[in-house]
Write an enzyme that holds these catalytic residues in place. Sequence first.
Site, short mmCIF file in Angstrom:
data_model
loop_
_atom_site.label_atom_id
_atom_site.label_comp_id
_atom_site.label_asym_id
_atom_site.label_seq_id
_atom_site.Cartn_x
_atom_site.Cartn_y
_atom_site.Cartn_z
N ASP A 644 0.85 -1.32 -0.16
CA ASP A 644 0.16 -0.30 -0.07
C ASP A 644 0.52 1.30 0.18
O ASP A 644 2.65 1.35 0.40
CB ASP A 644 -0.92 -0.10 1.32
CG ASP A 644 -2.32 1.03 1.28
OD1 ASP A 644 -2.09 1.73 -0.32
OD2 ASP A 644 -2.23 1.69 2.55
N SER A 804 -10.82 15.89 -10.26
CA SER A 804 -9.74 14.84 -10.88
C SER A 804 -10.00 15.13 -12.81
O SER A 804 -9.04 15.05 -13.18
CB SER A 804 -10.50 13.47 -10.80
OG SER A 804 -10.50 13.42 -9.30
N THR A 867 4.33 18.98 -8.13
CA THR A 867 4.71 20.31 -8.70
C THR A 867 2.92 20.85 -8.82
O THR A 867 1.96 19.94 -9.68
CB THR A 867 4.58 20.47 -10.57
OG1 THR A 867 4.28 19.68 -10.60
CG2 THR A 867 6.22 19.65 -9.60
N THR A 947 -2.62 1.38 -4.69
CA THR A 947 -3.51 2.38 -3.76
C THR A 947 -4.93 2.58 -4.63
O THR A 947 -4.44 2.60 -5.48
CB THR A 947 -2.27 3.75 -3.76
OG1 THR A 947 -2.17 4.72 -2.99
CG2 THR A 947 -2.21 4.17 -4.93
N ASP A 949 -5.02 6.10 -4.28
CA ASP A 949 -4.97 7.35 -4.35
C ASP A 949 -4.35 7.12 -5.72
O ASP A 949 -5.64 6.63 -6.57
CB ASP A 949 -3.36 7.91 -3.14
CG ASP A 949 -3.94 9.26 -3.27
OD1 ASP A 949 -4.45 10.16 -3.53
OD2 ASP A 949 -3.20 9.29 -1.96
N ASN A 1062 -8.65 -1.30 4.75
CA ASN A 1062 -8.93 -1.27 2.82
C ASN A 1062 -7.82 -2.50 2.95
O ASN A 1062 -7.60 -3.10 1.26
CB ASN A 1062 -8.52 0.30 2.37
CG ASN A 1062 -7.33 0.67 2.41
OD1 ASN A 1062 -6.91 0.90 3.56
ND2 ASN A 1062 -6.72 1.18 1.29
N ASP A 1063 -6.59 -2.95 3.53
CA ASP A 1063 -5.43 -3.68 2.54
C ASP A 1063 -5.74 -5.23 3.25
O ASP A 1063 -5.09 -5.60 3.47
CB ASP A 1063 -3.81 -3.20 3.01
CG ASP A 1063 -3.61 -1.65 3.43
OD1 ASP A 1063 -3.89 -1.72 1.65
OD2 ASP A 1063 -3.50 -0.49 3.31
#
Length: 1323
Positions: A644, A804, A867, A947, A949, A1062-1063
């Site tokens: 993860d 997103s 960035t 992940t 993310d 979640n793992d």
Amino acid sequence: MSRTHNYRRPDAVDSLDEDSESESDGDIDLQELDPATAHQNHGSLPRLDSTTRNTGVIPLRNLRAGRTQRARNHVGRLRADRSNPDGDEDLRELLQEDGDPRDSPGIVEDNIPLLNQESDGRARGSTKMRASASTQLRLPNFLSAAGMDSALENSPKAHGSGASRNISIGQYPPPRFPPNAVSNAKYTPWSFLPRTLYNEFSFFFNMYFLLVALSQIIPPLRIGYLSTYVAPLAFVLTITLGKEALDDIARRRRDNEANREGYTVLRLRDTSQSSSKNMKGRELHPPTNPGRRSVTSSQVTRLDAIAEEEDIIGDQNNDSHIEMDEITIKSRDLKVGDVLRLGKDQRVPADLVILKSYTTESVADAPSLLQASTTVETAHELNDDDKKLGSIDKFITETFTNPPINPRSVMASETQDDLVRSAVAERVETAAAPSATGETFLRTDQLDGETDWKLRLASPLTQSLDPRSFTRLRIVAGKPDKKVNEFVGTVEYRSPGPDASDSQQNSITESLTKSAPLTIDNTAWANTVLASSATVLAVVVYTGAQTRQALSTSPSRSKTGLLEYEINNLTKILCALTLTLSVVLVALEGFENRENQKCLRVNLDMGKTVYAWFVERDRDIPETVVRTSTIPEELGRIEYLLSDKTGTLTQNEMELKKIHVGTVSYANEAMEEVTSYIKQGFSFVSTDATEAFALVMPSTPYHTTSMGSASTTRARREIGSRVRDLVLALALCHNVTPTIEEEGGHSATTYQASSPDEIAIVRWTESVGLRLLHRDRHSISLQSVDTSRVVVRVRILDIFPFTSEGKRMGIILQFMQRSESTTNATDEAGEIWFYQKGADTVMSSIVAANDWLEEETANMAREGLRTLVVGRRKLSADQYRDFSAQYRQASMSLNQRDSQMARVTRHHLEHDLELLGVTGVEDKLQKDVKPSLELLRNAGIKIWMLTGDKVETARCVAVSAKLVSRAQYIHTTTNLPSDRNPTAALDALSLLASKPTSTALLIDGISLAHLLAHHRDAFISIAVQLPAVIACRCSPTQKADIATLIRAFTKKRVACIGDGGNDVSMIQAADIGVGIVGKEGRQASLAADFSITSFHHLTKLLVWHGRNSYKRSAKLAQFVMHRGLVISVCQTVYSIATHFEPHALYRDWLLVGYATIYTMAPVFSLVLDRDVDEGLANLYPELYKELTSGASLSYRTFFIWVLISLYQGIVIQGLSQLLVGSVDSPRMVSVSFTVLVINELIMVACEVVTWHWIMIASLVGTMAIYVGSVPFLGGYFELGYVWSWGFVWRVMTISAISLVPVYSLKILRRTLRPPAYRKVQAL
């Protein structure tokens, strides 16, 4: 709780005893009131209540009760307002019985049909009609819909896991749902023995000896004592099952720690129930005999009884009878329907629906529901005023006085059905209660792996309620689901009755029940953490096994190491060889064969216990826990590591490390120069002390102070101005809100936002001298850290939040000219600026042309920094007015609203922005992550990062953590399948296949799901060859599926490591699951096979402890098999020499003693051996690669040991018979057995690489025990011969012939082909 607080389900089926017809004079036949209606609607009447459905009559006392109550209300109003000129007329209407009832609000119209003539017979009844009827007719409690709903809601069918659930808050007793307990145990008290015995006897090794032991029950087949067969097998099972039991008990103990965590629960108690009990025997409850009247003439009059009931119900309607207190209960005792009070940094114990959220200072200011509704009505007038604005000054002034219409900041979703109304309603509501908006933030990294905080809202229907009114709420939630980003439900509020307010009597058709939808924005799932400085009241909707977290977790399974399977296969070969030999010998003349391999499992299981003991007591990896002690050897066979990101590789703490302003960059110690620029740029003094302090605007000249030295050069002033503009933009362009908290008696400022990146940037601006002092939906104030004065004040005109898809965030601000508000807001209004920050991939086309942006962003990306490109644009009053008008018009569009709004934004704002600079934010890595990943990669382990993310975040972490080396190309695959390029998936696979060793794959969850569904074999065959794979936006189920797929396809050992709930599925699906004790919880740690406290501990766990465990178990298994084979060969040679007589060479104690006290300790001491020390193992991680091939215990090494055993067995028994000159005598047995023991002890000494004092003690001690026991072996040995010189030289000669050739060949092989560990040791 009183049943008056239950609710009517729209689809509820009324039920009442069919024998409840009443011939009482207190009932009215419907046909008498309206014969036509009763005739026309026969058979299709709406289910108003069971009385009208079954009997066609309505209790007359209900009509009387309604008229009595209305009369009481009218009289009360007349008394309240004596000056009303129409009072006499109202009184006359009240007393005039022949007047038209429709002229008086709230009175039942007796001259219209009581039942709707247009109602459909198939309908189950209208909620509106039902609520209206209950208001107007005042049905008693036992005939009301609430009473029947209560029974229906408590039915098992309604509360099954596969159906929607209705939750009435404060309901007692609570409905039966799963207990809210965490359980990572593998077994229950009932399943332990069946499952463990099945697992043990699924191995051929144990099944073989079970069959042998069972055969000894038959007398003709019995050889020797039955105990010699049963006792070793029972001992093996006891050791193995005992270890499993201890491991599972330890899991349950740690589960109890989480289940005992205390939470504050609001207990809402109905004190009116005692009054209701006093009404028994009256009309409040069903009579015992439905066919008879329940009130006698000697009791109180019917009208007084009804009036008393009305008084009780009136008290219930205003919630004065509800008592509320707080109690603390354990997490495992939480039940569906409990209302929890949660605070900051508190873990959510179950799946909740948020009812109310408030900060400490806003508790007393929270508006009531009635006030909120009145406020919203006023919003339409403000909206009309906004439309009349003619000039930009008036427009901006009105915008600030009444906060601006800000559609994108108002709505969490991108759909905006009524832009202006919602915006104006928001401004009025915020003005009324600025801190009671029902907002709160959650950290969900333990649930979905995402670092961004999630904004959660209380439903507007419940936010303004007093907690005592929660008893009037009912939550309708869908069936339990594992989708963490979806939720569908409703909340229903039963308003107080007619005597609560006159406004509710204005229409007889007004429903008493108000409902609102519930979405994912109103929820807080289990194992998330409350991040806001707020208090949240939430109701439990799912518990235990029905939470999103539990449903996304795969059940625990029993894991078996690869070494176990390899030994099992070797045992099959060994048994096949001995069986073949036995068949041949039996065919000749009968043969007794007894295996001593039963001790193999005993030694291996005891060895695993020792390995676990070493791991848990290693001071370099403190607090490490071995939860599954049966598979430590697997740590030395890992080829794939699935990790993860959030909390495992990173700390989920952001820090701004670098900025670039076009000509110069600042990082590390150079940030002090930035601080000096900000100090100079925001610290000038007003010329008139009586005037309001002049504020800084972007156009304000950059001021410098000489400080006794020469004036600053022009270049320095230019750089200082650029730095100030960039810092000012970073301090304003965000969604961060500062809050003040009390910590240890001192006030501290904390920041709240959905993105940790923004918090890191705001903290950095404070560190360089510009503090975010205040922020709400309408304004921002900045303070100089140096002077503690407000230096910047702005009005927020519009916000464009980050998405997103857009990958950027913008804000339109109007700068104020003075530090204090003046009477004329127009005079203090200043410049209007548009600020925007975002990813370089989108901002490069928005900012003005430049020659340095691409290079600098690439440099920061190579450093693993995230960035952000920052730009700005100044807007004139006309430009903003044109934009605002077109943007509002686009937001009203019903078709393609989002695209039209984006088009307006691009046309007016997003082009030719002034480039201010670039920032680089680092996601802080866990301690020693970089060297740890590099060491594991050099050890031949392929690392995958899985992940939940974002793609950009995962890429930056992969680069900064050195998961991807500089020489490797990162191929990104997202948004598959692509409509524009249907072959994109195949193209991506072909590119990866062309360079499998120098390419890393970055893929999102959607693309991963597509490839696994349509190109599974092609994808996995290429992916397993890549040095690194980064999968983003992965669900917990996808993580587990990837682990399972790699195991199935490669047949290699897979380890998974994570720290969040979640793992858990991924950890349990792996061969080795490693859990890190996270900041927010221990879910992963409790479910894992090994628990550690930091990622860098994994390297020692694998490279050192894994290596030792595997190498030691391999050597131990070989010696145990060698020990059994040697004695079996001796028995075979003896049988041949005795012409196959069925006699044992070593009987009874000699056989048992050989496998136990005479050889066991030295052989078992091999668990302390090591071929290299820890320093070399870390310095040369390549040594780990040879372990994955399984060379230490393979078919090759097995057959080598078989040959050695054959040679030594033949030499020992053959030479003993030849040199003694006897085939079957105590002398021969004494020589043969002594050589056998000495041979095994010397073989152990020859295999030791690193001596330990326990090894020496075991060898010397065992030999001393054997010598000391010889005098007691007179029944087997010729004791006089044992102490003679002839005995000694024979033993020495046979031992030399047995050992010297074997050891010579070993030395020769080491010389010609030295093993890797001898190379690194330069031996």
